[in-house]
Motif scaffolding. Structure first.
Motif, PDB file in Angstrom:
ATOM      1  N   PRO A  20     -17.115  55.064  81.122  1.00 27.61           N
ATOM      2  CA  PRO A  20     -17.413  53.925  80.239  1.00 27.61           C
ATOM      3  C   PRO A  20     -18.633  54.111  79.343  1.00 27.61           C
ATOM      4  O   PRO A  20     -18.830  53.326  78.412  1.00 27.61           O
ATOM      5  CB  PRO A  20     -17.620  52.761  81.205  1.00 27.61           C
ATOM      6  CG  PRO A  20     -17.987  53.398  82.504  1.00 27.61           C
ATOM      7  CD  PRO A  20     -17.293  54.712  82.537  1.00 27.61           C
ATOM      8  N   ALA A  21     -19.443  55.137  79.585  1.00 28.17           N
ATOM      9  CA  ALA A  21     -20.580  55.385  78.676  1.00 28.17           C
ATOM     10  C   ALA A  21     -20.031  56.001  77.384  1.00 28.17           C
ATOM     11  O   ALA A  21     -19.439  57.084  77.397  1.00 28.17           O
ATOM     12  CB  ALA A  21     -21.596  56.320  79.333  1.00 28.17           C
ATOM     13  N   LEU A  22     -20.203  55.286  76.279  1.00 29.02           N
ATOM     14  CA  LEU A  22     -19.553  55.662  75.018  1.00 29.02           C
ATOM     15  C   LEU A  22     -20.527  56.293  74.037  1.00 29.02           C
ATOM     16  O   LEU A  22     -21.729  55.970  74.049  1.00 29.02           O
ATOM     17  CB  LEU A  22     -18.958  54.412  74.353  1.00 29.02           C
ATOM     18  CG  LEU A  22     -18.055  53.522  75.199  1.00 29.02           C
ATOM     19  CD1 LEU A  22     -17.670  52.281  74.402  1.00 29.02           C
ATOM     20  CD2 LEU A  22     -16.828  54.260  75.687  1.00 29.02           C
ATOM     21  N   GLU A  23     -20.012  57.206  73.158  1.00 32.86           N
ATOM     22  CA  GLU A  23     -20.828  57.643  72.029  1.00 32.86           C
ATOM     23  C   GLU A  23     -20.672  56.584  70.939  1.00 32.86           C
ATOM     24  O   GLU A  23     -19.962  55.595  71.123  1.00 32.86           O
ATOM     25  CB  GLU A  23     -20.435  59.042  71.551  1.00 32.86           C
ATOM     26  CG  GLU A  23     -18.943  59.370  71.580  1.00 32.86           C
ATOM     27  CD  GLU A  23     -18.242  58.943  70.307  1.00 32.86           C
ATOM     28  OE1 GLU A  23     -18.261  59.714  69.342  1.00 32.86           O
ATOM     29  OE2 GLU A  23     -17.700  57.826  70.286  1.00 32.86           O
ATOM     30  N   ASP A  24     -21.325  56.821  69.780  1.00 29.53           N
ATOM     31  CA  ASP A  24     -21.436  55.716  68.806  1.00 29.53           C
ATOM     32  C   ASP A  24     -20.142  55.403  68.076  1.00 29.53           C
ATOM     33  O   ASP A  24     -20.067  54.468  67.292  1.00 29.53           O
ATOM     34  CB  ASP A  24     -22.564  55.990  67.799  1.00 29.53           C
ATOM     35  CG  ASP A  24     -22.364  57.334  67.095  1.00 29.53           C
ATOM     36  OD1 ASP A  24     -23.302  57.788  66.431  1.00 29.53           O
ATOM     37  OD2 ASP A  24     -21.263  57.915  67.246  1.00 29.53           O
ATOM     38  N   ARG A  25     -19.070  56.172  68.308  1.00 28.42           N
ATOM     39  CA  ARG A  25     -17.784  55.849  67.673  1.00 28.42           C
ATOM     40  C   ARG A  25     -16.853  55.110  68.641  1.00 28.42           C
ATOM     41  O   ARG A  25     -15.707  54.840  68.317  1.00 28.42           O
ATOM     42  CB  ARG A  25     -17.119  57.133  67.183  1.00 28.42           C
ATOM     43  CG  ARG A  25     -17.922  57.877  66.123  1.00 28.42           C
ATOM     44  CD  ARG A  25     -17.194  59.119  65.728  1.00 28.42           C
ATOM     45  NE  ARG A  25     -17.885  59.883  64.703  1.00 28.42           N
ATOM     46  CZ  ARG A  25     -18.737  60.880  64.992  1.00 28.42           C
ATOM     47  NH1 ARG A  25     -18.988  61.168  66.246  1.00 28.42           N
ATOM     48  NH2 ARG A  25     -19.323  61.549  64.034  1.00 28.42           N
TER      49      ARG A  25
END
Ligand code: DON
Length: 331
Positions: free
Chosen positions: A304-309
């Motif tokens: 669930p840790a997402l990059e900025d996209r």
């Protein structure tokens, strides 16, 4: 990696492959610290950012799972793959693609810029929110239950049980999604919606709130990798043309404005969701080299840790590593 005539179906080889994947999950779990969980749908902020899990289902029946594989999460934008497939099965591919194009936008998944800036007079592709909401409006049925029943029927055929809608996540998005309502009103104003706006948005928020696991996602990927056929029964779950069109769209649009890099550096069709899921797939490879899952596989990832996209940052890195180690790229 594995060369020559090693038979990868033996228990020993399976244990050895399992150890590799366990090591890779342990290593890439560190990358979760580089991302953040989604918060714009408030309930999604409750996810554990350090979670990372993967499940790989091979056409040969081998299943390798590692990390946080028992976590149940919501499918979010991965549902757009399913609604696109069902809309094409109900209306025909040509009908759907007359109303939604197949071009990547290079913009964020919820951007509305292209809707007005380009003279396409239809959304760029079925995986950005504008395209997905348009597709959801095409689903047959007068209410969200009638529209989603065929989606649940398809899912039940693929994963072997009928998933449920997480009502807490549905309510959380239904109460906060101003952006999707803006997109919906724009589509209504331009005549692109084929159902009542309220029904369409309710259906869309519910499809995004369907609960899933990395195992389920791997099964979806495996059916697509196998050209729409169930690898055990050979039953046609998804018509071949629809499966192929879906895979092409996953490759070019599935990771939004990271799709080009993902296609270049990972090289397999994939679709992400903002709760941290990624479904990916590798078709059978041509070269007779003995890599694991050489005759094709589906992959489900959760991080669930997402990059900025809006894509799972550790999930993408883990998939990139596995694709390079096992020569999964379709190119
Ligand atoms: O419509 C939304 O914003 C969410 N229900 C789904 C967005 C999503 O999953 C984007 N994918 N990374």
């Amino acid at each position: 990696m594995v060369q020559g005539t090693v038979n990868l179906n033996t228990q020993l080889d399976r244990e050895w492959i399992q150890e590799y994947v366990d090591d890779w999950v342990r290593f890439y779990r560190k990358a979760t610290k580089e991302g953040k969980v989604a918060t714009y749908i408030p309930v999604l902020a409750e996810a554990n950012p350090e979670h990372l899990g993967i499940s790989i289902h091979g056409k040969n029946g081998m299943v390798i799972s590692s990390g946080d594989v028992d976590v149940v999460f919501t499918i979010q934008s991965i549902s757009k793959v399913l609604t696109f497939i069902v809309a094409c099965m109900e209306r025909g591919v040509s009908y759907v693609l007359d109303r939604v194009d197949v071009e990547p936008t290079g913009e964020a998944f919820n951007s509305i810029m292209h809707l007005e800036m380009k003279s396409l007079n239809k959304p760029f592709n079925p995986f950005v929110n504008a395209g997905a909401i348009t597709v959801t409006s095409m689903l047959e049925g007068k209410n969200s239950q009638e529209k989603l029943n065929p989606v649940f029927d398809l899912l039940e055929k693929i994963v072997g049980y009928r998933p449920i809608i997480n009502q807490q996540v549905f309510k959380s998005e239904d109460e906060t999604s101003a952006r999707n309502r803006a997109i919906g009103y724009y589509l209504l104003e331009t005549g692109l919606l084929e159902s009542d706006l309220g029904v369409t948005l309710e259906t869309y928020f519910k499809q995004c709130s369907i609960e899933t696991t990395v195992n389920d996602l791997a099964r979806i990927g495996l059916i697509l990798a196998n050209d729409g056929l169930d690898p055990e029964s050979e039953e046609e779950i998804i018509p071949r043309q629809i499966a192929r069109t879906t895979k092409a769209l996953m490759l070019t649009c599935g990771m939004y404005d990271a799709s080009g890099k993902f296609a270049t550096y990972v090289g397999i069709p994939a679709k992400s969701g903002v709760s941290g899921g990624i479904v990916a797939l590798a078709p059978p490879r041509v070269r007779p080299m003995q890599f694991p899952f050489i005759d094709g596989c589906g992959i489900g990832v959760y991080g669930p840790a997402l990059e900025d996209r809006g894509n799972s940052i550790a999930g993408m890195k883990l998939l990139k590593h596995i694709a390079s180690q096992w020569d999964l790229s379709i190119f």
